[in-house]
Write a protein that holds these residues in place. Structure first.
Motif, PDB file in Angstrom:
ATOM      1  N   LEU A 102      92.626 -38.878 -71.837  1.00 44.16           N
ATOM      2  CA  LEU A 102      91.370 -38.355 -72.386  1.00 44.16           C
ATOM      3  C   LEU A 102      91.653 -37.020 -73.079  1.00 44.16           C
ATOM      4  CD1 LEU A 102      88.139 -39.019 -71.734  1.00 44.16           C
ATOM      5  CD2 LEU A 102      88.327 -36.782 -70.660  1.00 44.16           C
ATOM      6  N   PRO A 104      90.851 -33.464 -73.413  1.00 46.19           N
ATOM      7  CA  PRO A 104      90.081 -32.599 -72.508  1.00 46.19           C
ATOM      8  C   PRO A 104      88.940 -31.910 -73.256  1.00 46.19           C
ATOM      9  CG  PRO A 104      92.238 -31.639 -72.963  1.00 46.19           C
ATOM     10  CD  PRO A 104      92.225 -32.987 -73.604  1.00 46.19           C
ATOM     11  N   THR A 108      84.563 -29.109 -69.583  1.00 45.54           N
ATOM     12  CA  THR A 108      85.400 -29.221 -68.381  1.00 45.54           C
ATOM     13  C   THR A 108      86.094 -27.884 -68.056  1.00 45.54           C
ATOM     14  OG1 THR A 108      85.714 -31.540 -68.973  1.00 45.54           O
ATOM     15  CG2 THR A 108      87.224 -30.660 -67.346  1.00 45.54           C
ATOM     16  N   GLY A 136      92.664 -37.389 -60.780  1.00 44.13           N
ATOM     17  CA  GLY A 136      92.421 -37.966 -62.112  1.00 44.13           C
ATOM     18  C   GLY A 136      92.762 -36.927 -63.158  1.00 44.13           C
ATOM     19  N   THR A 137      94.020 -36.489 -63.152  1.00 44.20           N
ATOM     20  CA  THR A 137      94.404 -35.286 -63.912  1.00 44.20           C
ATOM     21  C   THR A 137      94.477 -35.491 -65.421  1.00 44.20           C
ATOM     22  OG1 THR A 137      95.931 -33.401 -63.828  1.00 44.20           O
ATOM     23  CG2 THR A 137      96.941 -35.594 -63.767  1.00 44.20           C
ATOM     24  N   GLY A 138      94.672 -36.735 -65.897  1.00 40.99           N
ATOM     25  CA  GLY A 138      94.736 -36.960 -67.356  1.00 40.99           C
ATOM     26  C   GLY A 138      95.839 -36.131 -67.986  1.00 40.99           C
ATOM     27  N   ASP A 159      96.947 -39.308 -60.617  1.00 42.73           N
ATOM     28  CA  ASP A 159      96.333 -40.216 -61.593  1.00 42.73           C
ATOM     29  C   ASP A 159      96.975 -41.586 -61.364  1.00 42.73           C
ATOM     30  OD1 ASP A 159      94.784 -39.317 -64.549  1.00 42.73           O
ATOM     31  OD2 ASP A 159      95.319 -41.404 -64.193  1.00 42.73           O
ATOM     32  N   THR A 160      96.222 -42.631 -61.670  1.00 44.12           N
ATOM     33  CA  THR A 160      96.843 -43.962 -61.581  1.00 44.12           C
ATOM     34  C   THR A 160      97.656 -44.257 -62.836  1.00 44.12           C
ATOM     35  OG1 THR A 160      94.725 -44.808 -62.332  1.00 44.12           O
ATOM     36  CG2 THR A 160      95.259 -45.189 -60.033  1.00 44.12           C
ATOM     37  N   GLY A 186      98.967 -42.584 -58.224  1.00 43.39           N
ATOM     38  CA  GLY A 186      98.250 -43.353 -57.216  1.00 43.39           C
ATOM     39  C   GLY A 186      96.765 -43.124 -57.356  1.00 43.39           C
ATOM     40  N   SER A 187      96.004 -43.886 -56.562  1.00 44.08           N
ATOM     41  CA  SER A 187      94.560 -43.832 -56.690  1.00 44.08           C
ATOM     42  C   SER A 187      93.973 -42.665 -55.873  1.00 44.08           C
ATOM     43  CB  SER A 187      93.975 -45.164 -56.212  1.00 44.08           C
ATOM     44  OG  SER A 187      92.595 -45.167 -56.439  1.00 44.08           O
ATOM     45  N   TRP A 188      93.288 -41.789 -56.566  1.00 42.63           N
ATOM     46  CA  TRP A 188      92.598 -40.637 -55.960  1.00 42.63           C
ATOM     47  C   TRP A 188      93.433 -39.955 -54.899  1.00 42.63           C
ATOM     48  CZ3 TRP A 188      89.908 -39.890 -59.836  1.00 42.63           C
ATOM     49  CH2 TRP A 188      89.160 -40.885 -60.457  1.00 42.63           C
ATOM     50  N   ASN A 205      87.320 -34.493 -62.565  1.00 44.05           N
ATOM     51  CA  ASN A 205      86.455 -34.957 -63.650  1.00 44.05           C
ATOM     52  C   ASN A 205      86.693 -36.458 -63.737  1.00 44.05           C
ATOM     53  OD1 ASN A 205      85.051 -35.429 -66.006  1.00 44.05           O
ATOM     54  ND2 ASN A 205      86.629 -34.569 -67.344  1.00 44.05           N
ATOM     55  N   PRO A 207      86.063 -40.688 -64.121  1.00 43.09           N
ATOM     56  CA  PRO A 207      85.310 -41.507 -65.080  1.00 43.09           C
ATOM     57  C   PRO A 207      83.873 -41.657 -64.567  1.00 43.09           C
ATOM     58  CG  PRO A 207      87.340 -42.609 -64.337  1.00 43.09           C
ATOM     59  CD  PRO A 207      87.147 -41.440 -63.463  1.00 43.09           C
ATOM     60  N   LEU A 228      90.131 -46.491 -68.829  1.00 39.95           N
ATOM     61  CA  LEU A 228      90.364 -46.039 -67.448  1.00 39.95           C
ATOM     62  C   LEU A 228      89.811 -44.626 -67.212  1.00 39.95           C
ATOM     63  CD1 LEU A 228      91.873 -46.768 -64.760  1.00 39.95           C
ATOM     64  CD2 LEU A 228      93.874 -45.597 -65.719  1.00 39.95           C
ATOM     65  N   ALA A 229      89.731 -43.833 -68.276  1.00 45.60           N
ATOM     66  CA  ALA A 229      89.243 -42.456 -68.149  1.00 45.60           C
ATOM     67  C   ALA A 229      87.729 -42.369 -68.285  1.00 45.60           C
ATOM     68  CB  ALA A 229      89.904 -41.577 -69.210  1.00 45.60           C
TER      69      ALA A 229
HETATM   70  C1  SAM Z   1      87.508 -38.426 -67.364  1.00 45.37           C
HETATM   71  S1  SAM Z   1      89.263 -38.530 -67.267  1.00 45.37           S
HETATM   72  C2  SAM Z   1      89.628 -36.839 -66.864  1.00 45.37           C
HETATM   73  C3  SAM Z   1      90.986 -36.380 -67.283  1.00 45.37           C
HETATM   74  C4  SAM Z   1      91.223 -34.879 -67.097  1.00 45.37           C
HETATM   75  N1  SAM Z   1      91.075 -34.495 -65.719  1.00 45.37           N
HETATM   76  C5  SAM Z   1      90.234 -34.094 -67.945  1.00 45.37           C
HETATM   77  O1  SAM Z   1      89.296 -33.526 -67.392  1.00 45.37           O
HETATM   78  O2  SAM Z   1      90.413 -34.056 -69.167  1.00 45.37           O
HETATM   79  C6  SAM Z   1      89.472 -39.374 -65.737  1.00 45.37           C
HETATM   80  C7  SAM Z   1      90.909 -39.563 -65.288  1.00 45.37           C
HETATM   81  O3  SAM Z   1      90.882 -40.284 -64.052  1.00 45.37           O
HETATM   82  C8  SAM Z   1      91.961 -41.190 -64.045  1.00 45.37           C
HETATM   83  N2  SAM Z   1      91.659 -42.250 -63.081  1.00 45.37           N
HETATM   84  C9  SAM Z   1      90.897 -43.354 -63.231  1.00 45.37           C
HETATM   85  N3  SAM Z   1      90.877 -44.067 -62.093  1.00 45.37           N
HETATM   86  C10 SAM Z   1      91.640 -43.390 -61.194  1.00 45.37           C
HETATM   87  C11 SAM Z   1      92.005 -43.608 -59.846  1.00 45.37           C
HETATM   88  N4  SAM Z   1      91.592 -44.682 -59.174  1.00 45.37           N
HETATM   89  N5  SAM Z   1      92.789 -42.702 -59.240  1.00 45.37           N
HETATM   90  C12 SAM Z   1      93.227 -41.599 -59.908  1.00 45.37           C
HETATM   91  N6  SAM Z   1      92.917 -41.338 -61.188  1.00 45.37           N
HETATM   92  C13 SAM Z   1      92.137 -42.223 -61.827  1.00 45.37           C
HETATM   93  C14 SAM Z   1      92.077 -41.665 -65.467  1.00 45.37           C
HETATM   94  O4  SAM Z   1      93.352 -42.204 -65.739  1.00 45.37           O
HETATM   95  C15 SAM Z   1      91.784 -40.362 -66.226  1.00 45.37           C
HETATM   96  O5  SAM Z   1      92.978 -39.672 -66.481  1.00 45.37           O
END
Ligand code: SAM
Length: 300
Positions: A102, A104, A108, A136-138, A159-160, A186-188, A205, A207, A228-229
């Motif tokens: 995404l 940024p 944010t 979800g660091t992007g 981040d996944t 990994g997830s969250w 931040n 999705p 995914l974001a």
């Molecule tokens: C809205 S974006 C935010 C990215 C960044 N933190 C920013 O603020 O610009 C959401 C992020 O969550 C990640 N994401 C989605 N599902 C996830 C999960 N199950 N576990 C970890 N991260 C996840 C996405 O890949 C994406 O990078």
């Protein structure tokens, strides 16, 4: 490798044409200058005063023919200009971005200031020096903001998406924070089992767009930013619900829970936090457009 160059006059002609095409396509002509700042290393003043026209040779990161192709991609495919330039400004950083992350957003940026204020407002000692997580660091934006604002904290970012993590890592290294942020795929919370009960603060931040609304977003977002974001499930709250549910296992007593959300979600997020029964001092904060955008709570 030697950079291609162009004369100031030639670049001025290219710029005028690109701006006219932008107006015709309904894109802000200011984006042309933003692109030139990045690829021709011109500053705002020389663009505004057009003093660059006097220069006989301006080095370009890409030849003018490639710039023309990129600009056509901007106008025809609605590719965001940040992806074309490969960078996005965020706080005072210039972050590498690509279509796997995404872009940024300016709103944010406030999450980092809210985290600092939440620490200052808290009676819990040492919150600024413990473990902080960006879930979800992007591009790594929030983790980078936190690492700078909290010099004694250890930051974990998850981040996944492997693509996102690779870019986040590159940003951290480029900004000199490669040693202080630990990136985990990994997830969250799942890669962070070892931190259970010890985390001072969680910032995310996630999705949060309802699935059915994604196709109606601007084409720049819907076509080019990673699904995914964006996709927060049927009501947009799937990820936020998960973070409300799971964070109490990881946060220390008094630990901070802080997220960004979409306009119109504040009431439901407050209800979710209240219902979980593990949070107090639940607060909502607005962004600069006065939209209820951030939810903050403390682990009881
Ligand atoms: C809205 S974006 C935010 C990215 C960044 N933190 C920013 O603020 O610009 C959401 C992020 O969550 C990640 N994401 C989605 N599902 C996830 C999960 N199950 N576990 C970890 N991260 C996840 C996405 O890949 C994406 O990078």
């Amino acid at each position: 490798m030697e950079l291609p160059t162009v004369s100031g006059q030639e670049l001025a002609l290219w710029r005028d044409r690109a701006k006219q095409d932008a107006i015709a396509a309904g894109v802000s002509p200011d984006e042309v200058d933003w692109l030139l700042e990045e690829v021709a290393d011109l500053d705002k003043l020389s663009l505004r005063l057009e003093s660059f026209k006097e220069r006989s040779q301006i080095p370009l990161k890409q030849p003018l023919s490639v710039l023309t192709e990129l600009w056509q991609q901007r106008l025809q495919d609605r590719m965001p200009v940040q992806y074309l330039a490969g960078v996005a400004p965020w706080r005072h950083f210039s972050l590498k971005v690509a279509t796997g992350v995404l872009i940024p957003r300016p709103e944010t940026e406030l999450l980092v200031d809210l985290a600092v204020r939440a620490i200052q407002a808290s009676p819990t000692p040492d919150l600024a020096s413990g473990y902080w997580v960006d879930l979800g660091t992007g591009s790594g934006a929030i983790a980078l903001g936190l690492v700078e604002a909290l010099p004694n904290a250890t930051i974990y970012a998850t981040d996944t998406s492997a693509e996102a993590l690779a870019i986040a890592r590159q940003n951290a290294i480029a900004l000199g924070f490669g040693e202080r942020i630990k990136f985990c795929q990994g997830s969250w919370w799942s890669p962070l089992e070892a931190l259970k009960g010890r985390v001072s603060g969680m910032v995310s931040n996630p999705p949060y767009i309802p699935t059915s609304e994604i196709a109606r977003l601007q084409p720049e977002v819907a076509r080019h930013e990673p699904l995914l974001a964006l996709d927060g499930g049927s009501d947009g709250l799937d990820c936020i619900r998960h973070l409300v549910e799971t964070a109490p296992d990881y946060l220390c007593p008094g630990g901070i829970w802080l997220i960004e959300m979409m306009a119109g979600q504040a009431k439901q997020v407050v209800q979710l936090l209240q219902k979980r029964g593990c949070y107090d001092k639940i607060q909502i904060f607005c962004d600069l457009a006065n939209i209820e955008r951030f939810a903050l709570a403390y682990r009881c």
